[in-house]
Scaffold this active site. Structure first.
Site, PDB file in Angstrom:
ATOM      1  N   HIS A 132     -19.891 -18.894  42.029  1.00  0.00           N
ATOM      2  CA  HIS A 132     -19.844 -20.319  42.386  1.00  0.00           C
ATOM      3  C   HIS A 132     -21.240 -20.919  42.275  1.00  0.00           C
ATOM      4  O   HIS A 132     -21.619 -21.441  41.233  1.00  0.00           O
ATOM      5  CB  HIS A 132     -19.279 -20.448  43.800  1.00  0.00           C
ATOM      6  CG  HIS A 132     -18.872 -21.829  44.202  1.00  0.00           C
ATOM      7  ND1 HIS A 132     -18.973 -22.920  43.370  1.00  0.00           N
ATOM      8  CD2 HIS A 132     -18.344 -22.306  45.374  1.00  0.00           C
ATOM      9  CE1 HIS A 132     -18.537 -23.997  44.001  1.00  0.00           C
ATOM     10  NE2 HIS A 132     -18.152 -23.650  45.212  1.00  0.00           N
ATOM     11  N   HIS A 184     -14.838 -23.466  31.792  1.00  0.00           N
ATOM     12  CA  HIS A 184     -14.721 -23.888  33.179  1.00  0.00           C
ATOM     13  C   HIS A 184     -13.269 -23.773  33.606  1.00  0.00           C
ATOM     14  O   HIS A 184     -12.358 -23.996  32.796  1.00  0.00           O
ATOM     15  CB  HIS A 184     -15.214 -25.336  33.338  1.00  0.00           C
ATOM     16  CG  HIS A 184     -15.473 -25.737  34.765  1.00  0.00           C
ATOM     17  ND1 HIS A 184     -14.457 -26.156  35.591  1.00  0.00           N
ATOM     18  CD2 HIS A 184     -16.613 -25.768  35.500  1.00  0.00           C
ATOM     19  CE1 HIS A 184     -14.970 -26.439  36.784  1.00  0.00           C
ATOM     20  NE2 HIS A 184     -16.271 -26.205  36.756  1.00  0.00           N
ATOM     21  N   ASP A 221     -23.601 -25.765  34.559  1.00  0.00           N
ATOM     22  CA  ASP A 221     -24.569 -24.692  34.820  1.00  0.00           C
ATOM     23  C   ASP A 221     -25.444 -24.380  33.612  1.00  0.00           C
ATOM     24  O   ASP A 221     -26.517 -23.799  33.766  1.00  0.00           O
ATOM     25  CB  ASP A 221     -23.831 -23.421  35.244  1.00  0.00           C
ATOM     26  CG  ASP A 221     -23.028 -23.619  36.513  1.00  0.00           C
ATOM     27  OD1 ASP A 221     -23.604 -24.123  37.484  1.00  0.00           O
ATOM     28  OD2 ASP A 221     -21.825 -23.288  36.520  1.00  0.00           O
TER      29      ASP A 221
END
Length: 434
Positions: free
Chosen positions: A268, A307, A363
């Site tokens: 996460h 994702h 990210d």
């Protein structure tokens, strides 16, 4: 037979059932009516990791993963990042509307008044080992705040709830910065209430002399955009934790500590660290084709791509790709950015990745920006937790005010032994002592 309903035939019994459809979903309790007999509990759904289960109704964040859309309160994330500050967005998430200039000024002042922490909190943090992980310090200190504010247990009071929200939004940057300074063996820097939210955070992080710290406007802007992009993201792991813990009617500090603990996990809040590790492993642009070949052969993982929700380009990644150039112009260009751009170019053109909908996510670029801003990797999940505090709190209050919500209590499918008898224990052997 209603048009907005689902007709179900139970082939075990031959019985037919009509289940209403509302907002593209069926009420799970309706399945309980489908039974094989009076002793049957009723039908359940089995959905590990909640892949296709809606646990709540929410007005806060909308995501269309197929089209790459993210909106807060109906506003596109691209416009919010470009035109508004993080505190604007925080107000929007909490209250449902963007603030007027007067509301924003009052809101900013209220948050600023709560940036200081009690001296005992500083002593509490000083008690951690010198090499304690900043995220461990962060979530522990947030939990400890519940002992300082017993009035936070009054969750039925709107005044109390909003006071705790102001306290948390104001204090999380301070606690985060103190955790960093502790890990570096540096004295804590108290908040400077003349600075804005993100510039004050940078001051508490990096100030080294008595002179007033004035971070570069481009870096302040980058942090503000990063905070905006990470403020909320629907029912992710940590948000679900916030709602689940909060459903027991515990105080928000305890619930938020649990949410931060969920964010601590590498799947996460630590994903951008994995991206940097991957780029560092690749090393140079010349090595990208060989790395891609290994990934396609199942011998490596492409971090920062794909994702759970987005099946196209993550809109936050597009924003950060542009923001990276502004940061590099001030801080210097990271050699890893060339590797990242080449990796992205190949992945977006290669049928292997395109067919699997492996597009860059938030990210992929956030870690490079944080690194350029001189944040150590250990601070990455903490940097995520600061803005996500706002989303957690908005989701928490929405959950409390939702009359359909009760204490979270999922069902299970039992797979253990059937009923069995406990064998009678043999009498204990005794030895006479002569």
């Amino acid at each position: 037979m209603g048009q907005n309903s689902l007709s179900v035939t139970d082939n075990r019994t031959g019985k037919q059932y009509e289940i209403p459809i509302t907002d593209g979903a069926i009420p799970a309790p309706e399945l309980r009516k489908i039974k094989t007999g009076p002793e049957d509990f009723g039908l359940m759904t089995y959905d590990p990791a909640f892949m296709n289960t809606a646990s709540c109704r929410s007005r806060i964040t909308y995501i269309d993963g197929d089209r790459g859309i993210l909106r807060y309160g109906g506003y596109p994330i691209e416009q919010l990042a470009e035109r508004r500050s993080f505190l604007d967005v925080a107000y929007l998430l909490i209250f449902g509307e963007l603030p007027s200039p007067g509301e924003l000024a009052a809101w900013s002042e209220q948050v600023t008044l709560h940036t200081l922490v009690h001296e005992n909190i500083k002593k509490f943090m000083e008690g951690f080992r010198y090499d304690a992980h900043p995220m461990g310090m962060f979530l522990s200190t947030i939990g400890a705040l519940s002992t300082f504010y017993p009035d936070a247990k009054q969750i039925g009071s709107i005044q109390s709830r909003h006071l705790q929200m102001l306290r948390l939004i104001g204090k999380v940057p301070t606690i985060a910065a103190f955790a960093y300074r502790h890990s570096q063996g540096l004295a804590y820097v108290t908040p400077d209430n003349e600075l804005g939210y993100t510039s004050n955070f940078l001051s508490m992080m990096f100030k080294m002399t008595d002179a007033k710290y004035r971070p570069h406007p481009a870096l302040v802007r980058a942090m503000d955009v990063l905070f905006t992009l990470h403020a909320d993201h629907e029912q992710n792991c940590s948000t679900s934790a916030m709602r689940g813990i909060g459903s027991s009617h515990v105080d928000p500090y305890s619930a938020l500590a649990g949410a931060a603990a969920a964010l601590y996990g590498p799947l996460h809040g630590g994903a951008n660290e994995a991206v940097l590790a991957m780029l560092g492993e690749i090393g140079s642009v010349a090595n990208v084709p060989a790395f891609v070949k290994k990934v396609k052969a199942g011998e490596g993982r492409l971090m920062g791509f794909g994702h759970r929700v987005y099946k196209s380009y993550d809109p936050r990644a597009r924003i950060l790709k542009e923001m990276a150039d502004a940061v590099f112009a001030v801080q210097g260009r990271s050699p890893l950015i060339h590797v990242a751009l080449e990796l992205e170019r190949i992945a977006l053109e290669d049928e292997y990745f395109v067919s699997r909908k492996l597009y860059p996510n938030v990210d992929f670029y956030s870690g490079l920006i944080y690194q350029a801003l001189k944040f150590p990797v250990a601070m990455f999940p903490v940097l995520f937790a600061i803005p996500r505090t706002v989303g957690w709190l908005a989701q928490w209050e929405e959950m409390l005010l939702d009359p359909e919500q009760k204490i979270a209590r999922p069902r299970q499918i039992y797979t253990g032994p059937e009923a069995r008898e406990v064998p009678v224990a043999a009498p204990a052997q005794t030895t006479a002592i002569t």
